[in-house]
Design a protein around this motif. Structure first.
Motif: not given
Length: 61
Positions: A12, A8-10, A4-6, A41, A1-2, A45, A28
């Motif tokens: 959001r 972005t989810e945080y 940036q995805k981490l 996952d 998992m990138l 992470i 996480y």
């Protein structure tokens, strides 16, 4: 998992930027404990963030 995805989810979910990698790791870990993400996952992470220097709040206990 990138990363940036981490982030972005945080952002959001929390409506704010994480201040540190530790914030992401704690976020996480909470998701794992509450059953929102599976162990595979979580390990991915955790390992990634830990390699980047993150430490868990649970490590200080």
């Amino acid at each position: 998992m990138l990363i940036q995805k981490l982030v972005t989810e945080y952002q959001r979910e929390r409506n704010q930027e994480p201040n540190t990698l530790n914030d992401l790791l704690d976020y996480y870990q909470k998701k794992y404990i509450t059953g929102e993400i599976d162990v595979k996952d979580y390990r991915e992470i955790y390992d990634f963030l830990h390699q980047q220097g993150a430490t868990s709040a649970h490590e200080y206990v």
